[in-house]
Design a protein around this motif. Sequence first.
Motif, PDB file in Angstrom:
ATOM      1  N   ASP A 176       0.848  -1.185   0.000  1.00  0.00           N
ATOM      2  CA  ASP A 176       0.000   0.000   0.000  1.00  0.00           C
ATOM      3  C   ASP A 176       0.886   1.238   0.000  1.00  0.00           C
ATOM      4  O   ASP A 176       2.102   1.158   0.160  1.00  0.00           O
ATOM      5  CB  ASP A 176      -0.967  -0.006   1.185  1.00  0.00           C
ATOM      6  CG  ASP A 176      -0.257  -0.031   2.519  1.00  0.00           C
ATOM      7  OD1 ASP A 176       0.627   0.819   2.742  1.00  0.00           O
ATOM      8  OD2 ASP A 176      -0.577  -0.900   3.357  1.00  0.00           O
ATOM      9  N   LEU A 177       0.293   2.401  -0.157  1.00  0.00           N
ATOM     10  CA  LEU A 177       1.070   3.628  -0.331  1.00  0.00           C
ATOM     11  C   LEU A 177       1.910   3.963   0.894  1.00  0.00           C
ATOM     12  O   LEU A 177       3.062   4.393   0.768  1.00  0.00           O
ATOM     13  CB  LEU A 177       0.132   4.792  -0.666  1.00  0.00           C
ATOM     14  CG  LEU A 177      -0.617   4.679  -1.995  1.00  0.00           C
ATOM     15  CD1 LEU A 177      -1.550   5.859  -2.181  1.00  0.00           C
ATOM     16  CD2 LEU A 177       0.366   4.591  -3.156  1.00  0.00           C
ATOM     17  N   ALA A 178       1.355   3.769   2.081  1.00  0.00           N
ATOM     18  CA  ALA A 178       2.100   4.082   3.303  1.00  0.00           C
ATOM     19  C   ALA A 178       3.322   3.180   3.442  1.00  0.00           C
ATOM     20  O   ALA A 178       4.417   3.640   3.782  1.00  0.00           O
ATOM     21  CB  ALA A 178       1.195   3.950   4.525  1.00  0.00           C
ATOM     22  N   ALA A 179       3.142   1.886   3.178  1.00  0.00           N
ATOM     23  CA  ALA A 179       4.264   0.955   3.268  1.00  0.00           C
ATOM     24  C   ALA A 179       5.305   1.263   2.202  1.00  0.00           C
ATOM     25  O   ALA A 179       6.521   1.163   2.457  1.00  0.00           O
ATOM     26  CB  ALA A 179       3.766  -0.480   3.130  1.00  0.00           C
ATOM     27  N   ALA A 180       4.864   1.653   1.004  1.00  0.00           N
ATOM     28  CA  ALA A 180       5.807   1.988  -0.063  1.00  0.00           C
ATOM     29  C   ALA A 180       6.675   3.182   0.320  1.00  0.00           C
ATOM     30  O   ALA A 180       7.886   3.201   0.050  1.00  0.00           O
ATOM     31  CB  ALA A 180       5.041   2.279  -1.355  1.00  0.00           C
ATOM     32  N   ARG A 181       6.091   4.173   0.971  1.00  0.00           N
ATOM     33  CA  ARG A 181       6.877   5.337   1.394  1.00  0.00           C
ATOM     34  C   ARG A 181       7.910   4.940   2.443  1.00  0.00           C
ATOM     35  O   ARG A 181       9.028   5.454   2.445  1.00  0.00           O
ATOM     36  CB  ARG A 181       5.946   6.427   1.935  1.00  0.00           C
ATOM     37  CG  ARG A 181       5.088   7.073   0.861  1.00  0.00           C
ATOM     38  CD  ARG A 181       4.404   8.323   1.367  1.00  0.00           C
ATOM     39  NE  ARG A 181       5.389   9.341   1.742  1.00  0.00           N
ATOM     40  CZ  ARG A 181       5.053  10.529   2.254  1.00  0.00           C
ATOM     41  NH1 ARG A 181       3.782  10.823   2.446  1.00  0.00           N
ATOM     42  NH2 ARG A 181       5.984  11.395   2.565  1.00  0.00           N
ATOM     43  N   LEU A 182       7.573   4.029   3.340  1.00  0.00           N
ATOM     44  CA  LEU A 182       8.539   3.549   4.317  1.00  0.00           C
ATOM     45  C   LEU A 182       9.699   2.821   3.641  1.00  0.00           C
ATOM     46  O   LEU A 182      10.864   3.009   4.002  1.00  0.00           O
ATOM     47  CB  LEU A 182       7.853   2.636   5.327  1.00  0.00           C
ATOM     48  CG  LEU A 182       7.042   3.306   6.427  1.00  0.00           C
ATOM     49  CD1 LEU A 182       6.175   2.289   7.153  1.00  0.00           C
ATOM     50  CD2 LEU A 182       7.967   4.025   7.414  1.00  0.00           C
ATOM     51  N   VAL A 183       9.381   1.977   2.669  1.00  0.00           N
ATOM     52  CA  VAL A 183      10.425   1.235   1.954  1.00  0.00           C
ATOM     53  C   VAL A 183      11.358   2.193   1.223  1.00  0.00           C
ATOM     54  O   VAL A 183      12.587   2.059   1.275  1.00  0.00           O
ATOM     55  CB  VAL A 183       9.788   0.228   0.986  1.00  0.00           C
ATOM     56  CG1 VAL A 183      10.835  -0.347   0.035  1.00  0.00           C
ATOM     57  CG2 VAL A 183       9.111  -0.892   1.757  1.00  0.00           C
ATOM     58  N   ILE A 184      10.790   3.177   0.539  1.00  0.00           N
ATOM     59  CA  ILE A 184      11.607   4.139  -0.201  1.00  0.00           C
ATOM     60  C   ILE A 184      12.486   4.938   0.753  1.00  0.00           C
ATOM     61  O   ILE A 184      13.673   5.170   0.482  1.00  0.00           O
ATOM     62  CB  ILE A 184      10.700   5.062  -1.030  1.00  0.00           C
ATOM     63  CG1 ILE A 184      10.065   4.261  -2.176  1.00  0.00           C
ATOM     64  CG2 ILE A 184      11.477   6.240  -1.598  1.00  0.00           C
ATOM     65  CD1 ILE A 184       8.991   5.007  -2.932  1.00  0.00           C
ATOM     66  N   ALA A 185      11.946   5.353   1.890  1.00  0.00           N
ATOM     67  CA  ALA A 185      12.755   6.094   2.865  1.00  0.00           C
ATOM     68  C   ALA A 185      13.887   5.226   3.404  1.00  0.00           C
ATOM     69  O   ALA A 185      15.001   5.718   3.641  1.00  0.00           O
ATOM     70  CB  ALA A 185      11.867   6.585   4.005  1.00  0.00           C
ATOM     71  N   SER A 186      13.640   3.935   3.599  1.00  0.00           N
ATOM     72  CA  SER A 186      14.669   3.049   4.154  1.00  0.00           C
ATOM     73  C   SER A 186      15.820   2.830   3.185  1.00  0.00           C
ATOM     74  O   SER A 186      16.917   2.435   3.606  1.00  0.00           O
ATOM     75  CB  SER A 186      14.055   1.702   4.542  1.00  0.00           C
ATOM     76  OG  SER A 186      13.752   0.918   3.394  1.00  0.00           O
ATOM     77  N   LEU A 187      15.618   3.085   1.888  1.00  0.00           N
ATOM     78  CA  LEU A 187      16.685   2.929   0.903  1.00  0.00           C
ATOM     79  C   LEU A 187      17.630   4.122   0.878  1.00  0.00           C
ATOM     80  O   LEU A 187      18.680   4.061   0.229  1.00  0.00           O
ATOM     81  CB  LEU A 187      16.088   2.713  -0.490  1.00  0.00           C
ATOM     82  CG  LEU A 187      15.356   1.387  -0.703  1.00  0.00           C
ATOM     83  CD1 LEU A 187      14.626   1.397  -2.038  1.00  0.00           C
ATOM     84  CD2 LEU A 187      16.320   0.219  -0.626  1.00  0.00           C
ATOM     85  N   ALA A 188      17.276   5.208   1.560  1.00  0.00           N
ATOM     86  CA  ALA A 188      18.151   6.391   1.688  1.00  0.00           C
ATOM     87  C   ALA A 188      18.644   6.856   0.315  1.00  0.00           C
ATOM     88  O   ALA A 188      19.848   6.979   0.084  1.00  0.00           O
ATOM     89  CB  ALA A 188      19.310   6.093   2.624  1.00  0.00           C
ATOM     90  N   ILE A 189      17.722   7.141  -0.579  1.00  0.00           N
ATOM     91  CA  ILE A 189      18.075   7.497  -1.958  1.00  0.00           C
ATOM     92  C   ILE A 189      18.604   8.926  -2.008  1.00  0.00           C
ATOM     93  O   ILE A 189      17.958   9.864  -1.541  1.00  0.00           O
ATOM     94  CB  ILE A 189      16.845   7.358  -2.870  1.00  0.00           C
ATOM     95  CG1 ILE A 189      16.328   5.919  -2.834  1.00  0.00           C
ATOM     96  CG2 ILE A 189      17.181   7.765  -4.296  1.00  0.00           C
ATOM     97  CD1 ILE A 189      15.006   5.732  -3.539  1.00  0.00           C
ATOM     98  N   ASP A 190      19.790   9.089  -2.587  1.00  0.00           N
ATOM     99  CA  ASP A 190      20.381  10.410  -2.790  1.00  0.00           C
ATOM    100  C   ASP A 190      20.386  10.684  -4.290  1.00  0.00           C
ATOM    101  O   ASP A 190      21.085  10.021  -5.047  1.00  0.00           O
ATOM    102  CB  ASP A 190      21.796  10.440  -2.224  1.00  0.00           C
ATOM    103  CG  ASP A 190      22.425  11.830  -2.306  1.00  0.00           C
ATOM    104  OD1 ASP A 190      21.738  12.767  -2.763  1.00  0.00           O
ATOM    105  OD2 ASP A 190      23.601  11.972  -1.916  1.00  0.00           O
ATOM    106  N   THR A 191      19.601  11.652  -4.729  1.00  0.00           N
ATOM    107  CA  THR A 191      19.474  11.943  -6.159  1.00  0.00           C
ATOM    108  C   THR A 191      20.501  12.957  -6.651  1.00  0.00           C
ATOM    109  O   THR A 191      20.478  13.324  -7.828  1.00  0.00           O
ATOM    110  CB  THR A 191      18.069  12.487  -6.469  1.00  0.00           C
ATOM    111  OG1 THR A 191      17.834  13.659  -5.669  1.00  0.00           O
ATOM    112  CG2 THR A 191      17.007  11.452  -6.169  1.00  0.00           C
TER     113      THR A 191
END
Length: 381
Positions: free
Chosen positions: A349-364
């Motif tokens: 779901d959207l909330a879980a997806a945001r947690l996963v993306i934050a945990s990847l610590a993406i630096d653009t």
Amino acid sequence: MGLRNQMATLAVEATHLLVIETPGAWRTRVTIEREAEVRGWRLAWSAADADALVIAGRPGPQLSERIKTVWDQLPGPRSRAVVADHDAATVRAALEAVAAELLDTERQTRDARERDGFDPKSMNDADEPERHLQAGPDSGDTDGDMDMSGDMDMSPSGIPLAEGGPDRDGLEMDVLHVPLGPVLPHWPAGLVLRCALQGDVIIEAEASVLDGPHSGFPRPSPAERAAQRCDQVADVLALAGSARAHAMAMDARDALLEHPQSADGTTLLAGLERRLRRDRLLRWSLRGLGELRSGHEGIEVPPHLCGDAAVRLRHLAGQARAELAGDALPELSLPDVLATVERLVVGLDLAAARLVIASLAIDTAPLGVPAGRRRPGLRDA
């Protein structure tokens, strides 16, 4: 001082600030947030909640278009500013200008009158509400009529409606195409995730970074890198609702930025790591989210990114300690990270997806992916 000015002054003291970070401008965003806290201002979660829009860094043309859309959604009174430097005096002056603009009632009145959809007659014609109430089929007012025989594929503002598609049970369920980002709190700068949703579950995703490659940013010091890791830890904790641990991560970040040669940052970082190890509720809430293993689909994932979101969060705090010691860990290239994101969020779901993306610590900041990159099957929302 008139009543209107008194009310404006009280409102400015409780300003809600929506900060938009551009790639490479995380230090500027941090300085803006800290100055806002000193003023007693709060950070907004959306345009509807914001009084002011502040852009950290210089946005490219694609991100500027998104910012314009967000600006149009801000209710009045409103103000905006662009802060290109993380210097505290520069940020302070920008927020002073924002406060002055919010207090300028004449300017705000002009802004309200110039906005799209403003009808001066509606403010002066006392009979207007009654006329609309009395409007019927024979009144000549057809703006609100619905043509039941027409094409119903589009909603009134031209926004596409959901389409049908098979779900996991073999039944047909509405599929909605929705973009996430780039203007979201605790979200990687410039990242857009185009999702196909059934309900609130992502069934397909496509990730890209606006404005193409980003490079040429100065290399941060070890203390700045450690502080950035603490900031990324704080993003996960904010989305997970762990207020106490979030505050500890913010304190460690600020100490590392303000006093890089002091032992305060190291002490606070050690306390944060202990907190993350002992917080059973946090581990339970992140357990099993975004399970990642090396070598899947041909992507060699560094050990500190393997595991679920709970494991990555602990490793992220450990990375901060390693960065402080000058021992930088290997990173995935951004194209590989985006491909990994597209795979990990499917079924969440959207909330879980945001947690996963934050945990990847993406630096653009080091590298971007052109927004034209597409995968068959998804369309722009």
